[in-house]
Design a protein around this motif. Sequence first.
Motif, PDB file in Angstrom:
ATOM      1  N   LEU A 165      -1.895  39.209   0.313  1.00 50.80           N
ATOM      2  CA  LEU A 165      -0.531  38.727   0.129  1.00 50.80           C
ATOM      3  C   LEU A 165      -0.002  38.095   1.408  1.00 50.80           C
ATOM      4  N   LYS A 166      -0.230  38.823   2.486  1.00 48.36           N
ATOM      5  CA  LYS A 166       0.283  38.330   3.761  1.00 48.36           C
ATOM      6  C   LYS A 166      -0.406  37.021   4.141  1.00 48.36           C
ATOM      7  N   ARG A 167      -1.718  36.938   3.887  1.00 51.41           N
ATOM      8  CA  ARG A 167      -2.459  35.738   4.245  1.00 51.41           C
ATOM      9  C   ARG A 167      -1.957  34.551   3.422  1.00 51.41           C
ATOM     10  N   GLU A 168      -1.737  34.786   2.138  1.00 52.32           N
ATOM     11  CA  GLU A 168      -1.286  33.696   1.282  1.00 52.32           C
ATOM     12  C   GLU A 168       0.067  33.161   1.691  1.00 52.32           C
ATOM     13  N   HIS A 169       0.889  34.058   2.168  1.00 45.56           N
ATOM     14  CA  HIS A 169       2.227  33.627   2.550  1.00 45.56           C
ATOM     15  C   HIS A 169       2.349  33.476   4.058  1.00 45.56           C
ATOM     16  N   GLN A 170       1.201  33.239   4.687  1.00 51.83           N
ATOM     17  CA  GLN A 170       1.173  33.115   6.137  1.00 51.83           C
ATOM     18  C   GLN A 170       2.152  32.045   6.612  1.00 51.83           C
ATOM     19  N   MET A 171       2.960  32.372   7.584  1.00 51.08           N
ATOM     20  CA  MET A 171       3.812  31.374   8.197  1.00 51.08           C
ATOM     21  C   MET A 171       3.079  30.891   9.428  1.00 51.08           C
ATOM     22  N   GLU A 172       3.061  29.568   9.632  1.00 43.45           N
ATOM     23  CA  GLU A 172       2.349  29.081  10.799  1.00 43.45           C
ATOM     24  C   GLU A 172       3.319  28.700  11.887  1.00 43.45           C
ATOM     25  N   GLY A 173       2.846  28.825  13.121  1.00 50.20           N
ATOM     26  CA  GLY A 173       3.689  28.472  14.253  1.00 50.20           C
ATOM     27  C   GLY A 173       3.811  29.614  15.233  1.00 50.20           C
ATOM     28  N   PHE A 174       4.713  29.441  16.183  1.00 49.95           N
ATOM     29  CA  PHE A 174       4.882  30.495  17.177  1.00 49.95           C
ATOM     30  C   PHE A 174       6.301  30.511  17.706  1.00 49.95           C
ATOM     31  N   GLU A 175       6.626  31.573  18.374  1.00 53.85           N
ATOM     32  CA  GLU A 175       7.917  31.690  19.040  1.00 53.85           C
ATOM     33  C   GLU A 175       7.671  31.882  20.527  1.00 53.85           C
ATOM     34  N   ILE A 176       8.565  31.322  21.328  1.00 57.75           N
ATOM     35  CA  ILE A 176       8.405  31.487  22.771  1.00 57.75           C
ATOM     36  C   ILE A 176       9.760  31.847  23.370  1.00 57.75           C
ATOM     37  N   GLU A 177       9.744  32.755  24.346  1.00 61.84           N
ATOM     38  CA  GLU A 177      10.991  33.195  24.952  1.00 61.84           C
ATOM     39  C   GLU A 177      10.875  33.174  26.470  1.00 61.84           C
ATOM     40  N   PHE A 178      11.949  32.684  27.101  1.00 64.52           N
ATOM     41  CA  PHE A 178      11.962  32.634  28.572  1.00 64.52           C
ATOM     42  C   PHE A 178      13.040  33.551  29.106  1.00 64.52           C
ATOM     43  N   ALA A 179      12.940  33.801  30.435  1.00 59.51           N
ATOM     44  CA  ALA A 179      13.910  34.690  31.045  1.00 59.51           C
ATOM     45  C   ALA A 179      15.265  34.002  31.227  1.00 59.51           C
ATOM     46  N   SER A 180      15.228  32.671  31.490  1.00 60.66           N
ATOM     47  CA  SER A 180      16.503  31.994  31.743  1.00 60.66           C
ATOM     48  C   SER A 180      16.676  30.783  30.828  1.00 60.66           C
ATOM     49  N   GLN A 181      17.922  30.346  30.718  1.00 67.06           N
ATOM     50  CA  GLN A 181      18.254  29.218  29.870  1.00 67.06           C
ATOM     51  C   GLN A 181      17.642  27.912  30.426  1.00 67.06           C
ATOM     52  N   SER A 182      17.654  27.777  31.752  1.00 70.17           N
ATOM     53  CA  SER A 182      17.161  26.527  32.354  1.00 70.17           C
ATOM     54  C   SER A 182      15.665  26.364  32.116  1.00 70.17           C
ATOM     55  N   GLU A 183      14.933  27.436  32.254  1.00 70.68           N
ATOM     56  CA  GLU A 183      13.485  27.391  31.970  1.00 70.68           C
ATOM     57  C   GLU A 183      13.250  26.944  30.537  1.00 70.68           C
TER      58      GLU A 183
END
Lengths: 306, 74, 257
Positions: free
Chosen positions: A219-237
Amino acid sequence: MALLEIRHVHKKFGSNQVLTDVNLQVEPHTIYGLIGENGAGKTTTMKMILGLLPIEEGEIFIDGKKVTYGANQTNKMIGYLPDVPEFYGYMSAKEYLQLCAKITGMKSSLVQARIRELLDLVGLAENNKRIHGYSRGMKQRLGIAQALLNQPKLLICDEPTSALDPKGRKEILDILLAIKKETTIIFSTHILSDVERICDDIGLLHQGSIHFQGNMQTLKREHQMEGFEIEFASQSECQTFSALFGAGEQLSLTRLRYTNPQQGDLRQTLDICASHNLIPIKIEQLEATLESVFLEVINDETTPRV
Amino acid sequence: MIILTQIPAEIMEILPFLIPLVIAQLALLAYTLWHIFTHPNYRRWNRMTWVIIVLIGMQFWGPILYFLFGKEEA
Amino acid sequence: MMKQLLAFSQKEILELIRSGRLLLFVILFIVFGIMNPALAKLTPWLLEQLATTLAESGIVVVDMPVDALTSWQQFYKNFPMALIIYTILSAGVLTNEYQHGTLINMVTKGLPRWKIILAKTVVLWGTWTLLYSIMFAITYAYNAYFWDNSIAADLWIAGVLVYLFGIFILTLVIWSSTLFKTSTAVMASVGALVIGMYGISVVPTWGTYLPTQLLTAQNLLTEVTPLHDYQFAIILTGILIPILLLGSIVIFNQKRI
């Protein structure tokens, strides 16, 4: 052969259609999660399996034997844990299990050992108090013990964790996982994290019919969402990265999400970070959660089909 | 013996009833009060109310009322 | 399987003991048993008190002899009260279990429903038998000590007839419990049926056929009513009890518990 099989079951209460063409199979030695909102028909389905409600349309088989209302031939193979189990408050856990043993017709030579084993399993062995002083969680654990008494082939649990605090929930889930090798479990719930933790197969019950059934990993594989998330310590970065890589979905001032990426995107991301001295706090590949799948299924169905 | 002869004959006559009756009623009263004081919750009203009811109707109505309407179901 | 029946009956008895109901019942029925002869013994004294006030208004009270019959009259006067208390305190025999959902577990464990009805009936009857015997025996013993029981005719038969009425009422409680969900509804329906029977008894002769006729069994003691006036009521009650019991099982098999 499936241990539990429900074929084309319909159920009406008066003019209210509660179940529509429910079909499901539960394989031996698996934990099957029956997921649905309140009022989706989970309890009705379970009561029909137990022969506590008449089956007007369709058939239910347990280990190849047909379930009939009122009679309890098939009940001998089932252990049942109701959502809020109620016992005789004036008895102790041991006395209650002894009563149950006599009712199920267990051999009296085996009773003592089995009761001790079960009370150990659910952590009530040292308890000689009367049941009316028990907490919700303790009653739920005693409920599991009584359900497992005669080594049932099928254990039915109706919302076993819903009324409990996090500690009580963990205890119940651990017990269920531990007994998987002895029996087959079907349990209903609306708490998706519980299902993710312990279930092998799931069925999504929505407005009285099964909308998805199958293996949880599939089920999880079939509904796999592709992509990634990225987070930085500061807004400027974060802004620098966004300018270099391309704009993504801004989740917060420091967090970005990229969906439908191209091959090699992640590598490029790492290259950018390395060459510009950007240090992300977190990079995470997106994975389907049961919640997202559940909402997807429900939303698909609530929008009218043209 | 002096004391006994001073008791009027009528009362002497009913002593065989009076003694067991009083014992039975006291036993009932004691048991009911014990039950009230060992159970914190009642179907309605509070401990004080039940103690008063049981004492007022101590012949046996008080305890009956308590077991009918006050005792929490086990 | 006899084992299931025994196990469930034992559970019923344990409930009676641990809920404190059994002790309450036993003490109550002892009190009732003592009160009958005590009230009889006090009758002349009470009349004497009355006589002084009545004499002023010109009514002369004749000395009334007190004997075993006076005491047995008290017994039959107090009997309905004892039965009512026992019935009310037992009215939840099945409905309490519906309300707590405690029977579901027993049924899903494979306890046939008819065994639930049978075990509950047997324990309800058994307790009644014990309590009634206590009350009867105490009154009998006092009467034998102070007076002479032999002046009461058909003493034992009369005693058995009102006992049978008790069994009938308790069977009604079981039957009504398979129809309704709350003990209040059970009490109300049993009460309504008894009142209904009294209503029918207004028609002469009809009353003698109904179970309520059994309650007048004290007339046997003084031979006011001959025994054969009771035979229809006895036969009808004897037929109704098993019918009600079978009916209870049939209804209970279809009941959502």
